[in-house]
Design an enzyme around this catalytic site. Structure first.
Site, PDB file in Angstrom:
ATOM      1  N   ASN A   7       0.875  -1.171   0.000  1.00  0.00           N
ATOM      2  CA  ASN A   7       0.000   0.000   0.000  1.00  0.00           C
ATOM      3  C   ASN A   7       0.917   1.227   0.000  1.00  0.00           C
ATOM      4  O   ASN A   7       1.507   1.565   1.021  1.00  0.00           O
ATOM      5  CB  ASN A   7      -0.881  -0.043   1.250  1.00  0.00           C
ATOM      6  CG  ASN A   7      -1.891   1.081   1.288  1.00  0.00           C
ATOM      7  OD1 ASN A   7      -1.822   2.015   0.491  1.00  0.00           O
ATOM      8  ND2 ASN A   7      -2.811   1.016   2.224  1.00  0.00           N
ATOM      9  N   ARG A  95      -2.405  -1.953  -3.677  1.00  0.00           N
ATOM     10  CA  ARG A  95      -3.628  -1.185  -3.474  1.00  0.00           C
ATOM     11  C   ARG A  95      -3.536   0.053  -4.359  1.00  0.00           C
ATOM     12  O   ARG A  95      -2.584   0.832  -4.249  1.00  0.00           O
ATOM     13  CB  ARG A  95      -3.741  -0.758  -2.019  1.00  0.00           C
ATOM     14  CG  ARG A  95      -4.907   0.166  -1.812  1.00  0.00           C
ATOM     15  CD  ARG A  95      -4.930   0.741  -0.429  1.00  0.00           C
ATOM     16  NE  ARG A  95      -6.092   1.599  -0.291  1.00  0.00           N
ATOM     17  CZ  ARG A  95      -6.097   2.733   0.387  1.00  0.00           C
ATOM     18  NH1 ARG A  95      -5.006   3.169   0.978  1.00  0.00           N
ATOM     19  NH2 ARG A  95      -7.193   3.429   0.477  1.00  0.00           N
ATOM     20  N   HIS A 184     -12.703   2.855  -0.158  1.00  0.00           N
ATOM     21  CA  HIS A 184     -12.658   1.838   0.905  1.00  0.00           C
ATOM     22  C   HIS A 184     -13.260   0.514   0.429  1.00  0.00           C
ATOM     23  O   HIS A 184     -13.695  -0.301   1.249  1.00  0.00           O
ATOM     24  CB  HIS A 184     -13.447   2.273   2.165  1.00  0.00           C
ATOM     25  CG  HIS A 184     -12.796   3.332   2.987  1.00  0.00           C
ATOM     26  ND1 HIS A 184     -13.530   4.228   3.723  1.00  0.00           N
ATOM     27  CD2 HIS A 184     -11.502   3.644   3.204  1.00  0.00           C
ATOM     28  CE1 HIS A 184     -12.702   5.061   4.358  1.00  0.00           C
ATOM     29  NE2 HIS A 184     -11.472   4.719   4.050  1.00  0.00           N
ATOM     30  N   ARG A 243     -11.863  15.308   7.620  1.00  0.00           N
ATOM     31  CA  ARG A 243     -12.660  15.708   6.451  1.00  0.00           C
ATOM     32  C   ARG A 243     -14.091  16.011   6.858  1.00  0.00           C
ATOM     33  O   ARG A 243     -14.656  15.346   7.726  1.00  0.00           O
ATOM     34  CB  ARG A 243     -12.671  14.585   5.405  1.00  0.00           C
ATOM     35  CG  ARG A 243     -11.339  14.361   4.768  1.00  0.00           C
ATOM     36  CD  ARG A 243     -11.450  13.309   3.667  1.00  0.00           C
ATOM     37  NE  ARG A 243     -10.209  12.569   3.584  1.00  0.00           N
ATOM     38  CZ  ARG A 243     -10.127  11.254   3.429  1.00  0.00           C
ATOM     39  NH1 ARG A 243     -11.206  10.516   3.307  1.00  0.00           N
ATOM     40  NH2 ARG A 243      -8.948  10.677   3.371  1.00  0.00           N
ATOM     41  N   GLU A 386      -7.643  -5.406   4.990  1.00  0.00           N
ATOM     42  CA  GLU A 386      -7.551  -5.058   3.571  1.00  0.00           C
ATOM     43  C   GLU A 386      -6.415  -5.803   2.887  1.00  0.00           C
ATOM     44  O   GLU A 386      -6.530  -6.192   1.728  1.00  0.00           O
ATOM     45  CB  GLU A 386      -7.377  -3.536   3.431  1.00  0.00           C
ATOM     46  CG  GLU A 386      -8.655  -2.797   3.783  1.00  0.00           C
ATOM     47  CD  GLU A 386      -8.472  -1.310   4.025  1.00  0.00           C
ATOM     48  OE1 GLU A 386      -8.064  -0.947   5.147  1.00  0.00           O
ATOM     49  OE2 GLU A 386      -8.720  -0.533   3.100  1.00  0.00           O
TER      50      GLU A 386
END
Ligand code: ADP
Length: 397
Positions: A7, A95, A184, A243, A386
């Site tokens: 990643n 990823r 996601h 955010r 993940e």
């Protein structure tokens, strides 16, 4: 065979090596502050049945390639070694954040795929360039391995058009590709798969709630994503660490016009200074929880806003799914924060949700059912993974 999952971020790199087909993680790690004279590497080796042992190193890592080269050294040499040579890695799984409309599943990387990922830089300027660089460097350092890209957006490519289109002039979609993509995806797909297995119902109607630094929800039926809260970018939807989530677009116009903000300042404000940081003064829910316990009114309000947004989406997605079998909480906050889960499930009796307070508070590892036995809807906590999901998709491909 070994599968190496990477990643790649702009200044960091996370990795995990799996032995296949037994899905055994051999090691995992993290390189932080790439580009500095004091980069940090944490490398964990998993003994079979033993807890992971961590090696820490601080050293100069001038660029991404130097970082991955250092990781290859750790994998193959010294006390953290788990393989003898890079040739023992059969697949490198990457990823990649944005796959646009081009990628709907894991994809073997070739020149055309790389060109397409590059084309998508405009849609994901913060992420895709780093992911692309990760692929190029891994091609050099693992020349014998196949490179596979697994996209954060791919799982949401099943959204119906009425769910992914914005009510803007059609040309902005057909010519500029402005639409909802969702992110996601790997995490939503993984926990939805685990939940369906637990429920022994492959057609289960699920709402998956990923609450980390970034937060998003998805409505999933029969393993297909039908809607999700992030949109054209990861800025939409829930209140996140830094955010804003959903906002009337006129607020942007007001900032850019009368208030004199530049585009860059608005970007920084919405991505880095808003969310829980803007509301409560910290993006870490543990800090917010402590402030709340100390009687801080700002923290109390921030948590109310955070949970209220989740409940609104639960209501919306129960409608999208025309019913509900389970809600799944995952990621840093979703897995660990009992108070957030409690607030998010409050006042939803109409939908058949009944949280069990004691089960919600108990912190046992693995999948947990935290609903009361009589609850019509199961409420689950499922740790996301993940890296494992990426490795599985690579192996399936
Ligand atoms: P990322 O989105 O970066 O992958 P994670 O899923 O690791 O993030 O989640 C990170 C966040 O999880 C932290 O910012 C913190 O707010 C939250 N978190 C981690 N542990 C706990 C905990 N025990 N209680 C509450 N929140 C936690």
């Amino acid at each position: 065979m070994n599968i190496f999952v990477v990643n790649s971020g702009s200044s960091s790199l996370k990795y995990q090596l799996f032995n296949w087909p037994d899905e055994q993680p051999l090691c995992s790690g993290l390189v932080e502050r790439i580009g500095s004279a004091e980069a940090e590497i944490t490398h964990r080796v998993f003994g079979v049945g033993a807890p992971a042992e961590a090696l820490h190193r601080t050293l100069a890592v001038p660029d991404y390639e130097a970082g991955l080269r250092e990781v290859v050294r750790l994998l193959t040499d010294g006390p953290g070694a788990v393989i003898r040579a890079p040739a023992e890695v059969g697949i490198v799984g990457h990823r990649v954040v944005h796959g646009g409309e081009a990628f709907t599943g894991p994809t073997l990387v070739d020149a055309a795929v790389k060109a397409k990922i590059k084309e998508l830089f405009g849609l994901a300027p913060l992420h895709n360039p780093a992911n692309y660089q990760g692929i190029e460097v891994a091609e050099r350092l693992f020349p014998g391995a196949r490179q596979v890209a697994v996209f954060d957006t791919a799982f949401h490519q099943t959204l119906p058009e009425y769910a992914f289109r914005y009510a803007l002039p059609t040309a902005l979609y057909t010519e500029q590709r402005i639409r909802k993509y969702g992110f996601h995806g790997t995490s939503h797909q993984y926990v939805a798969g685990q939940a369906a297995k637990y429920l022994q119902n492959p057609d289960a109607r699920l709402i998956t709630v990923h609450l980390g630094n970034g937060c998003s929800m998805a409505a999933v039926r029969g393993g297909r994503s039908l809607d999700t809260s992030m949109g054209f970018s990861p800025l939409a939807g829930l209140v996140m660490g830094t955010r804003s989530g959903d906002l009337d677009p006129s607020v942007l116009l007001h900032l850019l016009g009368p208030l004199g903000y530049t585009t860059e300042q608005v970007g920084t404000l919405l991505n880095k200074e808003s969310g829980m940081l803007g509301l409560a003064g910290s993006n870490d829910l543990r800090d917010v929880g402590r402030a709340l316990a100390a009687g801080d009114a700002r923290a109390a309000l921030a948590l109310d806003i955070y949970a209220y947004r989740i409940r609104q989406y639960i209501g919306a997605y129960a409608a999208v799914l025309n019913g509900l079998d389970a809600i799944v909480f995952t990621a840093g906050v979703g897995e660990n924060d009992a108070l957030v889960r409690d607030r998010a499930c409050q006042d939803l009796e109409f939908f058949g949700l009944a949280l069990d307070a004691a089960r919600n508070e108990a912190c046992t590892p693995g999948l947990r059912d935290i609903s009361q036995p009589a609850s019509r809807v199961r409420i689950l906590v499922i740790p996301t993974n993940e890296e494992l999901e990426i490795a599985r998709q690579c192996a399936t491909l």
